[in-house]
Design an enzyme around this catalytic site. Structure first.
Site, PDB file in Angstrom:
ATOM      1  N   GLU A 118      12.330   7.291  37.873  1.00 29.34           N
ATOM      2  CA  GLU A 118      13.165   8.249  38.604  1.00 29.34           C
ATOM      3  C   GLU A 118      12.970   9.695  38.166  1.00 29.34           C
ATOM      4  O   GLU A 118      13.133  10.626  38.968  1.00 29.34           O
ATOM      5  CB  GLU A 118      14.639   7.866  38.456  1.00 29.34           C
ATOM      6  CG  GLU A 118      15.064   6.644  39.250  1.00 29.34           C
ATOM      7  CD  GLU A 118      14.780   5.326  38.537  1.00 29.34           C
ATOM      8  OE1 GLU A 118      15.219   4.282  39.033  1.00 29.34           O
ATOM      9  OE2 GLU A 118      14.122   5.351  37.478  1.00 29.34           O
ATOM     10  N   GLU A 129      16.621  -2.193  37.346  1.00 31.55           N
ATOM     11  CA  GLU A 129      18.074  -2.160  37.121  1.00 31.55           C
ATOM     12  C   GLU A 129      18.734  -3.428  37.650  1.00 31.55           C
ATOM     13  O   GLU A 129      19.664  -3.968  37.034  1.00 31.55           O
ATOM     14  CB  GLU A 129      18.669  -0.915  37.785  1.00 31.55           C
ATOM     15  CG  GLU A 129      18.256   0.373  37.078  1.00 31.55           C
ATOM     16  CD  GLU A 129      18.784   1.626  37.762  1.00 31.55           C
ATOM     17  OE1 GLU A 129      19.492   2.403  37.113  1.00 31.55           O
ATOM     18  OE2 GLU A 129      18.478   1.818  38.954  1.00 31.55           O
TER      19      GLU A 129
END
Length: 704
Positions: free
Chosen positions: A126, A106
């Site tokens: 995640e 990210e």
């Protein structure tokens, strides 16, 4: 210092991430990135910025040491860091090598440009923690690799090599040589050509048929995800990337993240994540304890367990000598190993060359003398103390000084086994679970005289053969089988009290276990349980007898291996089929015992089975057999099919509320058919319930 180092190379600033081992984005490192961007922007001589990690990792994502602490959300949080990078007035280039995962990816997506080594590992994992990327991953990744590829990556958490995305907007250039040199060269190109500050947020995430694609995705993901809410939330977030403006998509992502992080499933998955990392830590065995070299392994017994154990070491490239007493048994064992490798080749999971290389590491033998150079010998013979005695006395004579002698016993006293040798410090229990080459769990049984370097070696070796090792002290059944004995007893008692075989298994499987207790008994082999019960009856004459199970044992109904147990099995088929003969046995036993069958609810079945595990687990903690409650959970998650989304029996009990568990046990104790004293809560369970503490929290406070 876990921070970012700032340096300059001509007119390019370099921010080097430094938080070993994988550059977790902890608060000091996040602050260092922001400070570096500010410093570069304030220096008129600097025209571009490169953010780079180590050879091992650009960044593996969040710093797990901060989980559950104020630092995790402390400013600058990751969203703030990415905003600083993205809004920089000077071009920022991410130089990616090694792992680039989760928050690390990210962060890279927030940079204006990305260059990468072809073998860098890219992922957003995640979902494996029951959450979704919460710093723009679901919004930016679809904009650079397309909605379908992004959704597949996000929903699966799969790790992909960077070279797979060469030519996409994810990477601007692949670097074959030195990564920093390549990144600096690219940064100079950006400056010299006055290239624009590209922002991923400004790209369009497109799909030719978004309505149809996301409807299909929901149906597919929903069918697979079942008890896990995160994958469907991932679909919602990626759909927002395609159908809504970036800022609105970010809102949807953040709302989903906030919801998921508080779900019981995410709490359980995060608990399991940390629990697995804790298992290797032994308080009195420092991480720098010297270990013994294991270059040659011996295995006694070429049966199902012996061959399965051997395959673990062959897969790791460690030579194995297998000793059997008779040639036909040895031949069957070697053939069984070969069959496993042939199966893997046939399925495309292994090349023929690698299979042949593995088989070349096997030395079949009919004599203990061939073990004289072994560094580790594991016995996998019949579960009877007299047999173990003869094996270990022979090994003590033959094996070289310093060789580790291990027993694969599932219940027997490792200290007694060690006493058969003149080297008890070198004796350990290595309890593999069947099938040994597939099951993840390895119980490492520490005897009272087992040397610390032997423990350290065993834990290191477990990682080499890709097992989750959990340390147990010596007791009957160790952690897993001692607890499962109580769980199984309750299932058998409920069968006598009025439940049916199918009802018991269905209730436990609906709770989430991979297999109900009676199907599990049939798979493991009823003869094993029968033998253990007979030994326990002899040792404890007051123990309540499991009459139905014993009657089936007397009839030779030992499960799948004999075609009948609690169920019947057709030749070549492992499907468990209802057997009226078992119903007849159950009815006869109830009449003999004077039991009037009653209706038993699914809730009672689940609570009695699971709380029996919990109570015995608390006793195991009290006695110091297990180091921590989370170790017990890992035993059950990796060895007994306990549902991962419930976090293991001890974690599950804490989520239910230990006071509620104790209350239910008090109710069960009123059952006239209950075994006297069985439902008396363990002292540790009572204390934790009364004081509002979790099991490991109590143990920590007690030791301070």
């Amino acid at each position: 210092m876990n921070t970012a180092h700032y340096d300059t190379h001509g007119n390019v600033a370099v921010i080097r991430l430094d938080n070993p081992p994988v550059n977790g984005l902890g608060l000091p490192l996040r602050q260092g990135i922001v400070d570096g961007i500010k410093k570069a922007e304030g220096d008129s001589a600097i025209k571009a910025v490169v953010i780079i990690g180590s050879d091992r990792a650009f960044s593996g994502g969040a710093d797990i040491s901060e989980f559950g602490t104020p630092k995790m959300l402390g400013e600058p949080n990751l969203l703030t860091v990415i905003n600083y990078v993205e809004s920089s007035s000077k071009p920022v280039v991410a130089a990616i090598g090694g792992a680039c995962m989760g928050g690390g990816l990210e962060l890279a997506l927030g940079c204006h440009y990305r260059v990468s080594k072809p073998d860098a590992q890219i992922s957003l994992p995640e979902v494996k923690l029951g959450i979704l990327p919460g710093a723009g991953g679901t919004q930016r990744l679809p904009r650079v690799i397309g909605a379908e590829h992004a959704l597949n990556m996000i929903v699966s958490g799969a790790v992909m090599p960077a070279k797979m995305f060469n030519g996409s907007a994810l990477f601007d250039e692949m670097v074959d040589g030195d990564l920093l040199d390549g990144a600096l060269s690219f940064a100079h190109k950006v400056v010299s050509e006055n290239l624009p500050l590209k922002k991923v947020r400004n790209l369009k995430a497109k799909h030719a048929n978004p309505e149809g694609f996301f409807m299909f995705a929901r149906n597919t993901v929903g069918a697979v995800a079942k008890n896990y809410p995160a994958p469907l939330k991932c679909v919602d977030a990626v759909e927002a990337a395609v159908t809504k403006p970036f800022d609105k998509g970010m809102e949807i992502e953040r709302e989903a993240f906030a919801h998921l992080i508080n779900t019981s499933e995410s709490k359980a998955l995060r608990h399991a994540f940390f629990a697995e990392r804790l298992t290797s830590k032994i308080p009195d065995v420092p991480s720098d304890t010297p270990t013994r070299d294991i270059k040659q392994v011996g295995v006694i017994g070429a049966g199902t367990m012996g061959t399965g154990i051997s395959i673990n070491f062959l897969n790791a490239g460690i030579p194995v000598t297998i000793v059997e007493m008779k040639q036909d048994g040895l031949d069957r064992g070697i053939a069984a190993i070969r069959k496993v490798y042939e199966g893997r080749v046939k399925k495309g999971k292994m090349t023929q060359e690698k299979a042949e290389a593995a088989m070349a590491l096997v030395t079949p033998s009919l004599t203990y003398d061939d073990l004289k150079n072994a560094d580790l010998v594991i016995e996998a013979v019949y579960e009877e103390m007299g047999v173990k005695e003869s094996v270990f006395k022979k090994l003590d004579e033959v094996c070289k000084p310093g060789a580790i002698l291990a027993s694969n016993t599932s219940t027997l006293d490792v200290d007694k086994i060690a006493s058969f040798t003149k080297r008890p410090q070198d004796v350990i229990g290595l309890h593999f679970f069947s099938p040994a080459n597939i099951m993840q769990l390895l119980e490492v049984i520490r005897g009272k005289e087992t040397a610390k370097d032997v423990m350290a070696t065993a834990m290191k070796l477990a990682k080499t053969i890709r097992k989750t090792a959990v340390v147990s002290g010596v007791c009957d059944g160790f952690i897993g089988n001692r607890m499962i004995n109580q769980y199984s007893r309750e299932a058998l008692l409920m069968l006598q009290e009025g439940a049916t075989v199918q009802q018991i298994d269905k209730a436990i499987e609906k709770f989430g276990f991979a297999m109900g207790p009676l199907r599990m008994a049939d798979m493991a082999g009823g003869d094993i349980g029968f033998a253990i019960r007979k030994r326990q009856y002899a040792e404890n004459p007051n123990m309540k007898k499991m009459v139905v199970a014993d009657r089936l044992g007397e009839m030779g109904r030992f499960g799948q291996k004999t075609g009948s147990g609690f169920y019947r099995y057709e030749p070549g088929n492992r499907n468990a089929l209802h057997d009226p003969e078992v119903d007849k046995v159950v009815d006869e036993v109830r009449k003999e015992l004077g039991i009037t069958p009653r209706k038993i609810s699914s809730q009672e079945i689940v609570e009695r089975c699971v709380y029996a595990l919990v109570n015995e687990g608390a006793r195991i903690l009290e006695e110091g057999i297990a180091q921590r409650a989370s170790d017990i959970d890992m035993v059950y998650l990796t060895g007994y099919g306990f549902p991962v989304y419930r976090g293991g029996p001890m974690h599950y009990a804490e989520e239910v509320g230990l006071l509620n568990v104790v209350r239910a046990m008090e109710t069960f104790a009123q059952n006239p058919d209950a075994e006297p004293g069985f439902w008396e809560p363990a002292e540790l369970l009572k204390k934790c319930a009364a004081e509002g503490k979790r099991f490991d929290e109590y143990a920590t406070s007690k030791n301070q």
